[in-house]
Design a protein around this motif. Structure first.
Motif, PDB file in Angstrom:
ATOM      1  N   GLY A 282      -4.681  -7.844 112.657  1.00 49.31           N
ATOM      2  CA  GLY A 282      -4.816  -6.266 113.167  1.00 49.31           C
ATOM      3  C   GLY A 282      -4.599  -5.288 111.973  1.00 49.31           C
ATOM      4  N   LYS A 283      -3.722  -5.632 110.978  1.00 50.21           N
ATOM      5  CA  LYS A 283      -3.531  -4.630 109.882  1.00 50.21           C
ATOM      6  C   LYS A 283      -4.691  -4.870 109.047  1.00 50.21           C
ATOM      7  CE  LYS A 283       1.457  -5.501 109.407  1.00 50.21           C
ATOM      8  NZ  LYS A 283       2.301  -5.943 108.561  1.00 50.21           N
ATOM      9  N   SER A 284      -5.648  -5.871 108.803  1.00 52.91           N
ATOM     10  CA  SER A 284      -6.954  -5.895 108.045  1.00 52.91           C
ATOM     11  C   SER A 284      -7.709  -4.946 108.868  1.00 52.91           C
ATOM     12  CB  SER A 284      -7.436  -7.267 108.200  1.00 52.91           C
ATOM     13  OG  SER A 284      -6.575  -8.208 107.276  1.00 52.91           O
ATOM     14  N   ILE A 285      -7.899  -5.111 110.152  1.00 55.65           N
ATOM     15  CA  ILE A 285      -8.605  -4.098 110.927  1.00 55.65           C
ATOM     16  C   ILE A 285      -8.419  -2.633 110.587  1.00 55.65           C
ATOM     17  CG2 ILE A 285      -9.366  -3.366 113.141  1.00 55.65           C
ATOM     18  CD1 ILE A 285      -9.087  -6.155 114.329  1.00 55.65           C
ATOM     19  N   GLY A 286      -6.943  -2.260 110.457  1.00 53.42           N
ATOM     20  CA  GLY A 286      -6.844  -1.034 110.159  1.00 53.42           C
ATOM     21  C   GLY A 286      -7.309  -0.713 108.635  1.00 53.42           C
ATOM     22  N   THR A 287      -7.104  -1.559 107.822  1.00 53.77           N
ATOM     23  CA  THR A 287      -7.411  -1.305 106.447  1.00 53.77           C
ATOM     24  C   THR A 287      -9.028  -1.072 106.406  1.00 53.77           C
ATOM     25  OG1 THR A 287      -5.695  -2.626 105.460  1.00 53.77           O
ATOM     26  CG2 THR A 287      -7.576  -2.260 104.075  1.00 53.77           C
ATOM     27  N   ARG A 288      -9.763  -1.856 106.988  1.00 58.50           N
ATOM     28  CA  ARG A 288     -11.300  -1.813 106.978  1.00 58.50           C
ATOM     29  C   ARG A 288     -11.478  -0.390 107.626  1.00 58.50           C
ATOM     30  NH1 ARG A 288     -14.641  -2.988 104.695  1.00 58.50           N
ATOM     31  NH2 ARG A 288     -16.001  -3.495 106.070  1.00 58.50           N
ATOM     32  N   TRP A 289     -10.803  -0.017 108.892  1.00 58.21           N
ATOM     33  CA  TRP A 289     -11.349   1.319 109.515  1.00 58.21           C
ATOM     34  C   TRP A 289     -11.040   2.371 108.613  1.00 58.21           C
ATOM     35  CZ3 TRP A 289     -13.685   3.022 113.576  1.00 58.21           C
ATOM     36  CH2 TRP A 289     -13.381   4.219 113.865  1.00 58.21           C
ATOM     37  N   ARG A 290      -9.911   2.328 107.819  1.00 60.05           N
ATOM     38  CA  ARG A 290      -9.504   3.572 106.961  1.00 60.05           C
ATOM     39  C   ARG A 290     -10.424   3.600 105.658  1.00 60.05           C
ATOM     40  NH1 ARG A 290      -4.332   1.634 108.426  1.00 60.05           N
ATOM     41  NH2 ARG A 290      -4.314   0.240 106.668  1.00 60.05           N
ATOM     42  N   ALA A 291     -10.956   2.431 105.083  1.00 60.14           N
ATOM     43  CA  ALA A 291     -11.694   2.419 104.218  1.00 60.14           C
ATOM     44  C   ALA A 291     -13.295   3.023 104.490  1.00 60.14           C
ATOM     45  CB  ALA A 291     -12.101   1.119 103.701  1.00 60.14           C
ATOM     46  N   ALA A 292     -13.636   2.827 105.861  1.00 57.83           N
ATOM     47  CA  ALA A 292     -14.832   3.143 106.495  1.00 57.83           C
ATOM     48  C   ALA A 292     -14.781   4.877 106.608  1.00 57.83           C
ATOM     49  CB  ALA A 292     -15.131   2.577 107.848  1.00 57.83           C
ATOM     50  N   THR A 293     -13.595   5.319 107.130  1.00 57.97           N
ATOM     51  CA  THR A 293     -13.664   6.666 107.547  1.00 57.97           C
ATOM     52  C   THR A 293     -13.776   7.463 106.145  1.00 57.97           C
ATOM     53  OG1 THR A 293     -11.305   6.667 107.494  1.00 57.97           O
ATOM     54  CG2 THR A 293     -12.727   6.761 109.737  1.00 57.97           C
ATOM     55  N   ALA A 294     -13.085   6.924 105.180  1.00 53.81           N
ATOM     56  CA  ALA A 294     -12.826   7.505 103.782  1.00 53.81           C
ATOM     57  C   ALA A 294     -14.034   7.583 103.029  1.00 53.81           C
ATOM     58  CB  ALA A 294     -11.903   6.658 102.898  1.00 53.81           C
ATOM     59  N   ALA A 295     -14.906   6.417 103.111  1.00 57.24           N
ATOM     60  CA  ALA A 295     -16.307   6.211 102.813  1.00 57.24           C
ATOM     61  C   ALA A 295     -17.304   7.300 103.271  1.00 57.24           C
ATOM     62  CB  ALA A 295     -16.770   4.969 102.585  1.00 57.24           C
ATOM     63  N   CYS A 296     -17.010   7.746 104.542  1.00 48.60           N
ATOM     64  CA  CYS A 296     -18.031   8.367 105.190  1.00 48.60           C
ATOM     65  C   CYS A 296     -17.615   9.890 105.238  1.00 48.60           C
ATOM     66  CB  CYS A 296     -18.086   8.195 106.437  1.00 48.60           C
ATOM     67  SG  CYS A 296     -18.638   6.398 106.748  1.00 48.60           S
ATOM     68  N   GLY A 297     -16.421   9.859 104.475  1.00 47.16           N
ATOM     69  CA  GLY A 297     -15.855  11.315 104.321  1.00 47.16           C
ATOM     70  C   GLY A 297     -15.516  12.174 105.548  1.00 47.16           C
ATOM     71  N   ILE A 298     -14.690  11.049 106.524  1.00 45.58           N
ATOM     72  CA  ILE A 298     -14.530  11.565 107.695  1.00 45.58           C
ATOM     73  C   ILE A 298     -12.963  11.718 107.730  1.00 45.58           C
ATOM     74  CG2 ILE A 298     -14.178  10.873 110.273  1.00 45.58           C
ATOM     75  CD1 ILE A 298     -16.899   9.316 109.923  1.00 45.58           C
TER      76      ILE A 298
END
Length: 352
Positions: A282-298
């Motif tokens: 679950g923590k890895s999912i959270g890490t990937r999600w934060r990376a995605a939103t940061a990369a997209c500027g969201i």
């Protein structure tokens, strides 16, 4: 009983050592203190004997010198081993403040209020200060109930009452963040690009995102779903240890799956010997999600906001409250409505 001993110091002067030994209710207590004059030693010994013989005196002496910080560390060791990362961090950060060095049996409302003022003056919001005060209360009550520390809980309650009345603490406002269609499109594109680069080593985040939106399941719940608990015919699945305000373990609940959610499950590969449908951390999912939103500027879009989105979509699809609860497993309407953010322009008018 107290005894006074005269002792010569290295410089030739004398000091007087007052020693107290008391046995009461099967407990023994001893303490001593040095004074430059015999009269001072005798006065202290008499006063301490009276204090120790008073109700609760022996218990207070037992915990003398134990700080709030000591209690916090003990609480973390005994009761917070399974707590989430954010909860443990909130508790541990209390150790950085002056209040952690106060003897727990001497903690006053003034010191608790002083801690809140320090936090406010450093720019911390009342809702965050409220977390500090909430955990202080939990730790003090644990110290009194589990370890029999003579904590003045009335001092804490008095401080909490004043802090609320003065607005230094407050409950966090309900969150109403929903991802826009464009944001979901951007995140989906990011996950697809990542999947093409490393197809075998990356969590299928696009499927997990879509499953969260179509099932309303929390991040950790998704990773606990098992093939054995899935009922294809009834379109249901069990979620083990579902979140509950008072029951952390054993709260198993069955929830309804939408057609989209079931479709996502059915296309997941079932590895040999793997019981979980989504066998990821679950923590890895959270890490990937934060990376995605940061990369997209969201900005300010959490994975948990997908649960808000799922709940709102169910209402927008026309499901009634009791029907929505079969999907989301919210305990009550008061809780459920916090996740419901309908758009007025999407409301279909009906004739009376």
């Amino acid at each position: 009983m107290a005894t006074i001993r005269k002792r010569r110091k290295k410089d030739g002067s004398f000091s007087y050592i007052a020693q107290i030994r008391i046995a009461r209710d099967g407990h023994q207590h001893a303490e001593s203190k040095a004074f430059p004059r015999k009269a001072m030693a005798e006065e202290w010994a008499k006063r301490r004997e009276l204090e120790l013989k008073s109700p609760g005196g022996m218990l207070s002496a037992k915990w003398r010198g134990v700080t709030l910080g000591d209690a916090i560390e003990r609480y973390i060791h005994e009761f917070a081993q399974d707590a989430g990362r954010s909860k443990r961090a909130t508790i541990q950060q209390l150790l950085r403040f002056p209040i952690a060095r106060v003897q727990i049996t001497e903690l006053t409302s003034e010191q608790i209020i002083g801690h809140a003022v320090i936090r406010r003056d450093s720019g911390i919001k009342p809702s965050t200060i409220n977390q500090d005060i909430t955990w202080l209360g939990i730790i003090l009550k644990t110290a009194a109930a589990a370890w029999k520390m003579p904590v003045e809980l009335n001092e804490f309650e008095s401080a909490k009452l004043l802090l609320r009345s003065k607005g230094l603490v407050s409950r966090p406002g309900s969150r109403d963040r929903r991802p826009t269609a464009e944001e979901i499109k951007q995140i989906r594109a990011y996950f697809r690009r990542s999947q093409r680069i490393r197809p075998s080593a990356i969590i299928p985040m696009e499927d997990i995102m879509d499953f969260a939106i179509s099932s309303s399941r929390r991040q950790e719940e998704i990773t606990r779903l098992t093939w054995e608990d899935l009922d294809h015919q009834a379109m249901t699945c069990w979620v083990r240890d579902a979140k509950h305000p008072r029951q952390k373990w054993g709260n198993h609940k069955r929830f309804k799956l939408s057609h989209e959610a079931m479709g996502i499950i059915q296309r997941q590969p079932r590895a040999q010997g793997e019981e979980r449908i989504f066998p990821y951390n679950g923590k890895s999912i959270g890490t990937r999600w934060r990376a995605a939103t940061a990369a997209c500027g969201i900005e300010d879009l959490r994975f948990h906001d997908l649960r808000h989105e799922a709940t709102s979509r169910l209402f927008e699809a026309g499901y009634e409250i009791v029907e929505v609860q079969q999907f989301t497993l919210h305990e009550s309407w008061d809780v459920l409505k916090r996740y419901t953010h309908l758009n007025p322009q999407d409301l279909i008018l009906r004739d009376f």
